[in-house]
Motif scaffolding. Structure first.
Motif, PDB file in Angstrom:
ATOM      1  N   ALA A  20       0.842  -1.204   0.000  1.00 37.52           N
ATOM      2  CA  ALA A  20       0.000   0.000   0.000  1.00 37.52           C
ATOM      3  C   ALA A  20       0.876   1.253   0.000  1.00 37.52           C
ATOM      4  CB  ALA A  20      -0.902  -0.012   1.228  1.00 37.52           C
ATOM      5  N   VAL A  21       0.482   2.216  -0.821  1.00 40.12           N
ATOM      6  CA  VAL A  21       1.156   3.522  -0.858  1.00 40.12           C
ATOM      7  C   VAL A  21       0.196   4.509  -0.187  1.00 40.12           C
ATOM      8  CG1 VAL A  21       2.094   5.317  -2.374  1.00 40.12           C
ATOM      9  CG2 VAL A  21       2.245   2.895  -3.041  1.00 40.12           C
ATOM     10  N   THR A  22       0.677   5.204   0.836  1.00 39.09           N
ATOM     11  CA  THR A  22      -0.239   6.062   1.592  1.00 39.09           C
ATOM     12  C   THR A  22       0.171   7.532   1.499  1.00 39.09           C
ATOM     13  OG1 THR A  22       1.091   5.717   3.552  1.00 39.09           O
ATOM     14  CG2 THR A  22      -0.805   4.266   3.290  1.00 39.09           C
ATOM     15  N   ASN A  23      -0.810   8.394   1.776  1.00 39.12           N
ATOM     16  CA  ASN A  23      -0.515   9.813   1.947  1.00 39.12           C
ATOM     17  C   ASN A  23      -0.072   9.988   3.405  1.00 39.12           C
ATOM     18  OD1 ASN A  23      -0.730  12.514   2.660  1.00 39.12           O
ATOM     19  ND2 ASN A  23      -2.412  12.899   1.228  1.00 39.12           N
ATOM     20  N   PRO A  24       1.178  10.374   3.637  1.00 41.18           N
ATOM     21  CA  PRO A  24       1.680  10.402   5.019  1.00 41.18           C
ATOM     22  C   PRO A  24       1.016  11.473   5.897  1.00 41.18           C
ATOM     23  CG  PRO A  24       3.463  10.745   3.432  1.00 41.18           C
ATOM     24  CD  PRO A  24       2.191  10.780   2.654  1.00 41.18           C
ATOM     25  N   ALA A  25       0.287  12.405   5.290  1.00 45.50           N
ATOM     26  CA  ALA A  25      -0.402  13.425   6.094  1.00 45.50           C
ATOM     27  C   ALA A  25      -1.749  12.920   6.604  1.00 45.50           C
ATOM     28  CB  ALA A  25      -0.604  14.699   5.273  1.00 45.50           C
ATOM     29  N   THR A  26      -2.310  11.917   5.920  1.00 48.00           N
ATOM     30  CA  THR A  26      -3.649  11.434   6.295  1.00 48.00           C
ATOM     31  C   THR A  26      -3.686   9.927   6.564  1.00 48.00           C
ATOM     32  OG1 THR A  26      -4.143  11.002   3.977  1.00 48.00           O
ATOM     33  CG2 THR A  26      -4.756  13.173   4.823  1.00 48.00           C
ATOM     34  N   ASP A  27      -2.674   9.232   6.114  1.00 48.21           N
ATOM     35  CA  ASP A  27      -2.579   7.771   6.171  1.00 48.21           C
ATOM     36  C   ASP A  27      -3.586   7.086   5.235  1.00 48.21           C
ATOM     37  OD1 ASP A  27      -0.913   5.829   7.132  1.00 48.21           O
ATOM     38  OD2 ASP A  27      -2.276   5.194   8.722  1.00 48.21           O
ATOM     39  N   GLU A  28      -4.230   7.856   4.361  1.00 46.64           N
ATOM     40  CA  GLU A  28      -5.170   7.213   3.422  1.00 46.64           C
ATOM     41  C   GLU A  28      -4.375   6.508   2.320  1.00 46.64           C
ATOM     42  OE1 GLU A  28      -7.256   9.719   0.127  1.00 46.64           O
ATOM     43  OE2 GLU A  28      -6.012  11.114   1.277  1.00 46.64           O
ATOM     44  N   VAL A  29      -4.919   5.364   1.874  1.00 44.44           N
ATOM     45  CA  VAL A  29      -4.221   4.597   0.836  1.00 44.44           C
ATOM     46  C   VAL A  29      -4.454   5.277  -0.519  1.00 44.44           C
ATOM     47  CG1 VAL A  29      -4.086   2.368  -0.344  1.00 44.44           C
ATOM     48  CG2 VAL A  29      -4.371   2.451   2.144  1.00 44.44           C
ATOM     49  N   LEU A  30      -3.348   5.601  -1.204  1.00 39.74           N
ATOM     50  CA  LEU A  30      -3.452   6.284  -2.500  1.00 39.74           C
ATOM     51  C   LEU A  30      -3.505   5.281  -3.643  1.00 39.74           C
ATOM     52  CD1 LEU A  30      -0.684   8.986  -1.916  1.00 39.74           C
ATOM     53  CD2 LEU A  30      -3.149   9.389  -1.936  1.00 39.74           C
ATOM     54  N   CYS A  31      -2.763   4.204  -3.495  1.00 36.57           N
ATOM     55  CA  CYS A  31      -2.687   3.169  -4.538  1.00 36.57           C
ATOM     56  C   CYS A  31      -1.864   2.019  -3.965  1.00 36.57           C
ATOM     57  CB  CYS A  31      -2.019   3.711  -5.803  1.00 36.57           C
ATOM     58  SG  CYS A  31      -0.334   4.238  -5.514  1.00 36.57           S
ATOM     59  N   THR A  89       4.624  11.905  -0.712  1.00 40.03           N
ATOM     60  CA  THR A  89       5.711  12.075   0.267  1.00 40.03           C
ATOM     61  C   THR A  89       5.306  12.971   1.424  1.00 40.03           C
ATOM     62  OG1 THR A  89       6.561  14.059  -0.817  1.00 40.03           O
ATOM     63  CG2 THR A  89       7.532  11.950  -1.495  1.00 40.03           C
ATOM     64  N   GLY A  90       4.278  13.819   1.213  1.00 40.01           N
ATOM     65  CA  GLY A  90       3.893  14.779   2.242  1.00 40.01           C
ATOM     66  C   GLY A  90       4.720  16.053   2.203  1.00 40.01           C
ATOM     67  N   LYS A  91       5.662  16.182   1.243  1.00 36.72           N
ATOM     68  CA  LYS A  91       6.492  17.394   1.195  1.00 36.72           C
ATOM     69  C   LYS A  91       5.641  18.634   0.963  1.00 36.72           C
ATOM     70  CE  LYS A  91      10.744  15.273  -0.490  1.00 36.72           C
ATOM     71  NZ  LYS A  91      11.987  15.443  -1.210  1.00 36.72           N
ATOM     72  N   PRO A 319       4.952  15.686   6.974  1.00 41.08           N
ATOM     73  CA  PRO A 319       5.049  14.571   7.917  1.00 41.08           C
ATOM     74  C   PRO A 319       6.229  13.655   7.599  1.00 41.08           C
ATOM     75  CG  PRO A 319       3.410  14.129   6.245  1.00 41.08           C
ATOM     76  CD  PRO A 319       3.917  15.508   5.955  1.00 41.08           C
ATOM     77  N   GLN A 320       6.506  12.735   8.500  1.00 39.28           N
ATOM     78  CA  GLN A 320       7.464  11.668   8.192  1.00 39.28           C
ATOM     79  C   GLN A 320       6.782  10.734   7.200  1.00 39.28           C
ATOM     80  OE1 GLN A 320       9.264  13.996  10.595  1.00 39.28           O
ATOM     81  NE2 GLN A 320      10.445  12.418   9.560  1.00 39.28           N
ATOM     82  N   ILE A 321       7.561   9.936   6.505  1.00 44.28           N
ATOM     83  CA  ILE A 321       7.006   9.146   5.410  1.00 44.28           C
ATOM     84  C   ILE A 321       6.024   8.072   5.881  1.00 44.28           C
ATOM     85  CG2 ILE A 321       8.926   7.466   5.313  1.00 44.28           C
ATOM     86  CD1 ILE A 321       7.098   8.850   2.227  1.00 44.28           C
ATOM     87  N   SER A 322       6.213   7.535   7.100  1.00 44.99           N
ATOM     88  CA  SER A 322       5.358   6.418   7.536  1.00 44.99           C
ATOM     89  C   SER A 322       5.254   6.400   9.051  1.00 44.99           C
ATOM     90  CB  SER A 322       5.954   5.083   7.070  1.00 44.99           C
ATOM     91  OG  SER A 322       7.202   4.882   7.713  1.00 44.99           O
TER      92      SER A 322
END
Ligand code: NAD
Length: 494
Positions: A20-31, A89-91, A319-322
């Protein structure tokens, strides 16, 4: 699911294994990133091998023109790429644009490849004998990249390798594969022929296939120390050329004659920027003599910045990546406190309103740090700065030269003599003088030393051309009637 890019086609993997690839600001799964199957790996390598036969014959100016078209497309899609990159990445948006831009600059350098691939010549090395050299590509090269620069680091690798006439298999980080996928799509749009670039996804198993496969001639890696050592050992054990860029612990030396406000501003930016997730981030500030009196003001400046989502223009970093990366950082902060460092600013309880699931860590500052402490020795890869105090420049140099890492360092001073001594004596590959993060532009090379780099030739610039090519030296004699045939000679010529 993110597609694989094999034999000129973007296609879904047959693999059931996915990450799973997530948005590190929300933890939602992007793909999801698929873990390419053994057959898919084999197909990618075979396609790259077949494409090499024709690609290496393409004229140098034509290869350069592909890079020019690619550069124009990357610039045209700069914002779009930064948006994708920021999401995974949340950058912050500006930082994401910088990530893409530093990659575009390497593509510009790759467009100079005709002159970079010129060999040497010498006439009359012996009577009527000339020697000249050509630079020729290796074959199929592979690249394995980390999460922290998903545009810049893939672009350190494949444009230079391909411009030199190689074909390339990219295995991007499974944590942010969307940006590299878009980079590959734009490369196709720029006119890259089928098979010249392949993108496969996965983790250790896919990397190990690349490291051991007889058809891969060279491997470029950027990532952590443990994996870098594994990649270097396994790749060279399989007789490949390997360049492995690994972890770091970068020191900034602050002399008491430096400009205080410049020091503070630059230390904050270089330590917490990108949430400290840069291999060239400053993680140790070495205060010489009275410069230590500036630590309270540094604390105030660090406390005035905060993380936030990409949509917040006031956020200094993301945020941090994970969740895993965050919890590792928090345990190192705890360890710092337990081992006796003074935690002047503690970001471990940081929260960002509206983003309860983001992997936030606030700016964290320690003073009284000593070389035996875990927070001094370990790469934290978070917005955590450790302050060390020394009496003089010699002490600062000895401290830094004793570090097993040697990626980057900087000195802030008004003294040319101190700066000259530092640049000469410091055992670190990239040195900034009143510059906190001295990443060389791509007409130079990225030259980390010691435990931050395993190999010989570095990334981009002339060294990348040497890494991705072989030199063929030809010694030639043409007989004409004036040259006597001579007899048989069985000894080496004096
Ligand atoms: P990482 O080592 O976890 O991953 C890097 C790559 O290796 C990824 O593609 C990953 O899929 C793969 N990988 C992970 N585990 C593996 C294993 N056991 N065997 C084979 N392959 C494996 O690194 P990361 O967390 O993505 O990146 C952060 C690290 O990268 C930091 O240590 C940072 O200092 C370093 N880095 C160094 C530089 C440099 O130029 N020196 C630049 C950027 C990042």
């Amino acid at each position: 699911m993110v597609p694989l890019f094999i034999d000129g086609e973007f296609r879904q993997s047959a693999s059931a294994e996915r990450i799973a690839v997530t948005n590190p600001a929300t933890d939602e799964v992007l793909c999801h990133a698929p873990c390419a199957t053994a057959d898919e790996m084999e197909e990618a390598i075979a396609s790259a091998r077949a494409a090499f036969k024709t690609w290496k014959e393409v004229a140098l100016p034509e290869r350069a023109r592909l890079m020019m078209r690619y550069q124009a497309l990357l610039k045209e899609h700069h914002d779009e790429l930064a948006e994708i990159l920021a999401k995974e990445t949340g950058k912050t948006f500006e930082d994401a644009k910088g990530d893409v831009w530093r990659g575009i600059e390497v593509v510009e350098q790759a467009a100079n490849v005709p002159s970079l691939m010129m060999g040497e010549t010498a006439e009359n090395v012996a009577r009527a004998i000339d020697t000249y050299s050509f630079i020729q590509p290796l074959g199929v090269c592979a690249g394995i990249t980390p999460f922290n620069f998903p545009a810049m680091i893939p672009l350190w690798m494949f444009p230079m390798a391909i411009a030199c006439g190689n074909t390339f298999i990219l295995k991007p980080s499974e944590q942010d594969p969307m940006t590299p996928t878009r980079l590959a799509e734009l490369f196709v749009e720029a006119g890259a022929p089928k098979g010249v670039l392949q993108v496969i996804h996965g983790g250790k198993q896919q990397v190990d296939t690349l490291l051991t496969h007889p058809d891969i001639k060279a491997v470029s890696f950027v990532g952590s120390v443990a994996v870098g050592q594994h990649v270097y050992r396994t790749g060279t054990d399989h007789m490949k050329r390997v360049q492995a860029f690994a972890g770091a612990k970068n020191h900034m030396v602050i002399m008491p004659d430096a400009n205080k406000q410049q020091v503070i501003n630059n230390l904050v930016g270089a330590s917490v920027g990108a949430a400290g997730q840069r291999c060239m981030a400053i993680s140790v500030a070495v205060f010489v003599g009275e410069a230590k009196d500036w630590i309270p003001e540094l604390k105030e400046a660090m406390a005035s910045v905060r993380p936030g989502p990409t949509s917040d223009p006031a956020a200094a970093y993301g945020p941090q990546i994970s969740a895993r990366a965050k919890s590792r950082i928090l345990s190192l902060i705890e360890m710092g406190k337990r081992e006796g460092a003074h935690c002047l600013l503690d970001g471990s309880q940081c929260e960002v309103e509206g983003y309860p699931n983001g992997h936030w860590v606030g700016p964290t500052l320690f003073s009284g740090v000593t070389p035996e402490m875990t927070i001094y020795k370990e790469e934290i890869f978070g917005p955590v700065l450790s302050c060390v105090e020394v009496d003089n420049l010699d002490e600062a140099i000895s401290l830094i030269n004793a570090s097993p890492f040697g990626n980057g360092t900087s000195i802030f001073t008004a003294s040319g003599a101190a700066a000259r001594k530092y640049q000469h004596e410091i055992e670190v590959g990239q040195v900034g003088i009143n510059i906190p993060i001295p990443v060389p532009l791509p007409f130079f090379s990225f030259t980390g030393w010691k435990g931050s780099f395993y190999g010989d030739q570095h990334a981009y610039g002339k060294q990348a051309v040497r890494f991705y090519t072989e030199t063929k030296t030809i010694t030639a004699r043409w007989f004409d009637a004036d040259i006597p045939a001579g007899g048989v000679n069985t000894s080496i010529h004096l």
